[in-house]
Design a protein around this motif. Structure first.
Motif, PDB file in Angstrom:
ATOM      1  N   LYS A 168       6.591  18.898  76.452  1.00  0.00           N
ATOM      2  CA  LYS A 168       7.487  17.731  76.376  1.00  0.00           C
ATOM      3  C   LYS A 168       7.148  16.666  77.393  1.00  0.00           C
ATOM      4  O   LYS A 168       7.538  15.498  77.253  1.00  0.00           O
ATOM      5  N   ASP A 169       6.391  17.053  78.439  1.00  0.00           N
ATOM      6  CA  ASP A 169       5.989  16.080  79.460  1.00  0.00           C
ATOM      7  C   ASP A 169       4.619  15.472  79.192  1.00  0.00           C
ATOM      8  O   ASP A 169       4.121  14.685  79.992  1.00  0.00           O
ATOM      9  N   GLY A 170       4.016  15.856  78.085  1.00  0.00           N
ATOM     10  CA  GLY A 170       2.719  15.300  77.728  1.00  0.00           C
ATOM     11  C   GLY A 170       1.534  16.061  78.294  1.00  0.00           C
ATOM     12  O   GLY A 170       0.391  15.629  78.127  1.00  0.00           O
ATOM     13  N   ASN A 171       1.782  17.188  78.934  1.00  0.00           N
ATOM     14  CA  ASN A 171       0.681  17.992  79.470  1.00  0.00           C
ATOM     15  C   ASN A 171       0.068  18.851  78.368  1.00  0.00           C
ATOM     16  O   ASN A 171       0.788  19.425  77.544  1.00  0.00           O
ATOM     17  N   ILE A 172      -1.243  18.939  78.349  1.00  0.00           N
ATOM     18  CA  ILE A 172      -1.929  19.719  77.327  1.00  0.00           C
ATOM     19  C   ILE A 172      -1.690  21.210  77.573  1.00  0.00           C
ATOM     20  O   ILE A 172      -1.964  21.722  78.657  1.00  0.00           O
ATOM     21  N   THR A 173      -1.164  21.885  76.570  1.00  0.00           N
ATOM     22  CA  THR A 173      -0.946  23.334  76.663  1.00  0.00           C
ATOM     23  C   THR A 173      -1.994  24.112  75.876  1.00  0.00           C
ATOM     24  O   THR A 173      -2.346  25.234  76.247  1.00  0.00           O
ATOM     25  N   ILE A 174      -2.468  23.525  74.774  1.00  0.00           N
ATOM     26  CA  ILE A 174      -3.522  24.148  73.972  1.00  0.00           C
ATOM     27  C   ILE A 174      -4.574  23.091  73.652  1.00  0.00           C
ATOM     28  O   ILE A 174      -4.329  22.203  72.842  1.00  0.00           O
ATOM     29  N   PRO A 175      -5.732  23.167  74.286  1.00  0.00           N
ATOM     30  CA  PRO A 175      -6.788  22.210  73.949  1.00  0.00           C
ATOM     31  C   PRO A 175      -7.268  22.395  72.514  1.00  0.00           C
ATOM     32  O   PRO A 175      -7.105  23.475  71.917  1.00  0.00           O
ATOM     33  N   ALA A 176      -7.845  21.354  71.953  1.00  0.00           N
ATOM     34  CA  ALA A 176      -8.407  21.451  70.601  1.00  0.00           C
ATOM     35  C   ALA A 176      -9.466  22.543  70.547  1.00  0.00           C
ATOM     36  O   ALA A 176     -10.146  22.832  71.537  1.00  0.00           O
ATOM     37  N   ASP A 177      -9.591  23.173  69.388  1.00  0.00           N
ATOM     38  CA  ASP A 177     -10.604  24.202  69.126  1.00  0.00           C
ATOM     39  C   ASP A 177     -10.466  25.413  70.040  1.00  0.00           C
ATOM     40  O   ASP A 177     -11.471  26.006  70.457  1.00  0.00           O
ATOM     41  N   SER A 178      -9.218  25.802  70.344  1.00  0.00           N
ATOM     42  CA  SER A 178      -8.979  26.945  71.224  1.00  0.00           C
ATOM     43  C   SER A 178      -8.686  28.214  70.420  1.00  0.00           C
ATOM     44  O   SER A 178      -7.722  28.243  69.647  1.00  0.00           O
ATOM     45  N   PRO A 179      -9.470  29.289  70.605  1.00  0.00           N
ATOM     46  CA  PRO A 179      -9.042  30.595  70.099  1.00  0.00           C
ATOM     47  C   PRO A 179      -7.789  31.020  70.868  1.00  0.00           C
ATOM     48  O   PRO A 179      -7.620  30.639  72.030  1.00  0.00           O
ATOM     49  N   LEU A 180      -6.923  31.818  70.250  1.00  0.00           N
ATOM     50  CA  LEU A 180      -5.668  32.187  70.890  1.00  0.00           C
ATOM     51  C   LEU A 180      -5.423  33.688  70.822  1.00  0.00           C
ATOM     52  O   LEU A 180      -5.871  34.374  69.898  1.00  0.00           O
ATOM     53  N   HIS A 181      -4.664  34.162  71.809  1.00  0.00           N
ATOM     54  CA  HIS A 181      -4.332  35.579  71.955  1.00  0.00           C
ATOM     55  C   HIS A 181      -2.822  35.734  71.821  1.00  0.00           C
ATOM     56  O   HIS A 181      -2.066  35.091  72.550  1.00  0.00           O
ATOM     57  N   PHE A 182      -2.386  36.564  70.875  1.00  0.00           N
ATOM     58  CA  PHE A 182      -0.957  36.765  70.640  1.00  0.00           C
ATOM     59  C   PHE A 182      -0.601  38.246  70.700  1.00  0.00           C
ATOM     60  O   PHE A 182      -1.383  39.114  70.302  1.00  0.00           O
ATOM     61  N   LYS A 183       0.608  38.503  71.171  1.00  0.00           N
ATOM     62  CA  LYS A 183       1.235  39.813  71.011  1.00  0.00           C
ATOM     63  C   LYS A 183       2.607  39.568  70.409  1.00  0.00           C
ATOM     64  O   LYS A 183       3.407  38.786  70.952  1.00  0.00           O
ATOM     65  N   ILE A 184       2.887  40.207  69.266  1.00  0.00           N
ATOM     66  CA  ILE A 184       4.096  39.942  68.498  1.00  0.00           C
ATOM     67  C   ILE A 184       4.836  41.251  68.225  1.00  0.00           C
ATOM     68  O   ILE A 184       4.235  42.229  67.777  1.00  0.00           O
ATOM     69  N   GLU A 185       6.123  41.246  68.479  1.00  0.00           N
ATOM     70  CA  GLU A 185       6.993  42.353  68.084  1.00  0.00           C
ATOM     71  C   GLU A 185       7.921  41.843  66.983  1.00  0.00           C
ATOM     72  O   GLU A 185       8.610  40.831  67.158  1.00  0.00           O
ATOM     73  N   VAL A 186       7.933  42.527  65.861  1.00  0.00           N
ATOM     74  CA  VAL A 186       8.770  42.128  64.731  1.00  0.00           C
ATOM     75  C   VAL A 186      10.158  42.741  64.902  1.00  0.00           C
ATOM     76  O   VAL A 186      10.345  43.943  64.722  1.00  0.00           O
ATOM     77  N   VAL A 187      11.127  41.917  65.239  1.00  0.00           N
ATOM     78  CA  VAL A 187      12.510  42.380  65.389  1.00  0.00           C
ATOM     79  C   VAL A 187      13.147  42.578  64.017  1.00  0.00           C
ATOM     80  O   VAL A 187      13.854  43.557  63.768  1.00  0.00           O
ATOM     81  N   ASP A 188      12.853  41.654  63.094  1.00  0.00           N
ATOM     82  CA  ASP A 188      13.403  41.761  61.739  1.00  0.00           C
ATOM     83  C   ASP A 188      12.547  40.920  60.793  1.00  0.00           C
ATOM     84  O   ASP A 188      11.861  39.983  61.231  1.00  0.00           O
ATOM     85  N   ILE A 189      12.574  41.269  59.546  1.00  0.00           N
ATOM     86  CA  ILE A 189      11.912  40.488  58.508  1.00  0.00           C
ATOM     87  C   ILE A 189      12.745  40.596  57.247  1.00  0.00           C
ATOM     88  O   ILE A 189      13.099  41.699  56.813  1.00  0.00           O
ATOM     89  N   LYS A 190      13.114  39.441  56.691  1.00  0.00           N
ATOM     90  CA  LYS A 190      14.014  39.443  55.540  1.00  0.00           C
ATOM     91  C   LYS A 190      13.780  38.197  54.705  1.00  0.00           C
ATOM     92  O   LYS A 190      13.160  37.221  55.161  1.00  0.00           O
ATOM     93  N   ASP A 191      14.271  38.218  53.479  1.00  0.00           N
ATOM     94  CA  ASP A 191      14.108  37.080  52.589  1.00  0.00           C
ATOM     95  C   ASP A 191      14.751  35.844  53.188  1.00  0.00           C
ATOM     96  O   ASP A 191      15.836  35.921  53.790  1.00  0.00           O
ATOM     97  N   THR A 192      14.098  34.709  53.039  1.00  0.00           N
ATOM     98  CA  THR A 192      14.648  33.443  53.507  1.00  0.00           C
ATOM     99  C   THR A 192      15.739  32.994  52.541  1.00  0.00           C
ATOM    100  O   THR A 192      15.557  32.976  51.328  1.00  0.00           O
ATOM    101  N   LYS A 193      16.883  32.634  53.093  1.00  0.00           N
ATOM    102  CA  LYS A 193      18.010  32.208  52.253  1.00  0.00           C
ATOM    103  C   LYS A 193      17.957  30.704  52.025  1.00  0.00           C
ATOM    104  O   LYS A 193      17.467  29.957  52.844  1.00  0.00           O
TER     105      LYS A 193
END
Length: 220
Positions: A195-220
């Motif tokens: 929000k302050d205009g600072n670059i958080t992800i430069p262009a052409d950046s590979p990314l590393h994620f760790k995700i825990e699925v709390v829930d998954i359900k049909d979108t209403k």
């Protein structure tokens, strides 16, 4: 890679198809130009995937022991916890104009996203009740997330449908997955800023994620 567009920008391509249908069939020049631009973009993506492949391999071997490579995308991933088998199965739904379409379930997750240098650019906050989890409908996230959530293929009414995800059944409630993805499956050429205009992800950046699925359900 034989399957460059396996799920790459799947939902964007759907929108391109809708737009294309509004053009006149006589507008051959427009179609030729579109094919030329698509060819240039595909070559760019192929080059990036080739360039980033050894970097991702080295990263996965060091930081995600036991990770395996999805050959068609270049994504390295490890499922730490499988989750509750069968907690979500409705990956295909009737299409608006007939046939079948991918469903777009809403996923509630806890996650951390990092650059390969270890900098965290986004995460849920375990100590903040208002930001302990976040929810997104699939199709509104980066392609790497869609690929992580959807199954490899689906058997429905005696027919097999190849989808192109990372896992056999798709991510289920309670699953924990960690992966590192090439930039074309992340934000590609886009630069992300806070929000302050600072670059958080430069262009052409590979990314590393760790995700825990709390829930998954049909979108209403």
């Amino acid at each position: 890679m034989n399957n460059l567009l396996k799920l790459l920008f799947f939902f964007a391509l759907v929108m391109v198809g809708v737009t294309s249908c509004s053009k006149s069939d006589d507008n051959q020049d427009w179609r030729d130009e579109q094919r030329r631009l698509d060819s240039i973009n595909n070559a760019r993506i192929e080059a990036l995937l080739k360039e980033q492949a050894p970097v991702l391999k080295a990263f996965a071997e060091e930081h995600i022991p036991g990770a395996v490579l999805d050959d068609s995308t270049g994504i390295w991933f490890k499922v730490h916890t499988s989750g509750t088998v069968g907690s979500y199965t409705r990956w295909l739904v009737p299409g608006a104009t007939g046939g079948l379409s991918l469903s777009r379930p809403t996923v509630e997750v806890k996650y951390t996203g990092k650059l390969l240098n270890g900098d965290t650019f986004d995460q849920t906050s375990p100590d903040d009740p208002e930001d302990n989890t976040r929810s997104f409908p699939l199709g509104s996230v980066i392609p790497a997330w869609d690929i992580a959530f959807y199954p490899k293929e689906i058997r429905l009414n005696g027919e097999d449908y190849k989808i192109g995800g990372l896992t056999e059944k798709g991510l289920q409630k309670g699953a924990i997955i960690e992966f590192v993805a090439p930039s074309p499956y992340c934000y590609d050429r886009s630069t992300r800023k806070d929000k302050d205009g600072n670059i958080t992800i430069p262009a052409d950046s590979p990314l590393h994620f760790k995700i825990e699925v709390v829930d998954i359900k049909d979108t209403k």
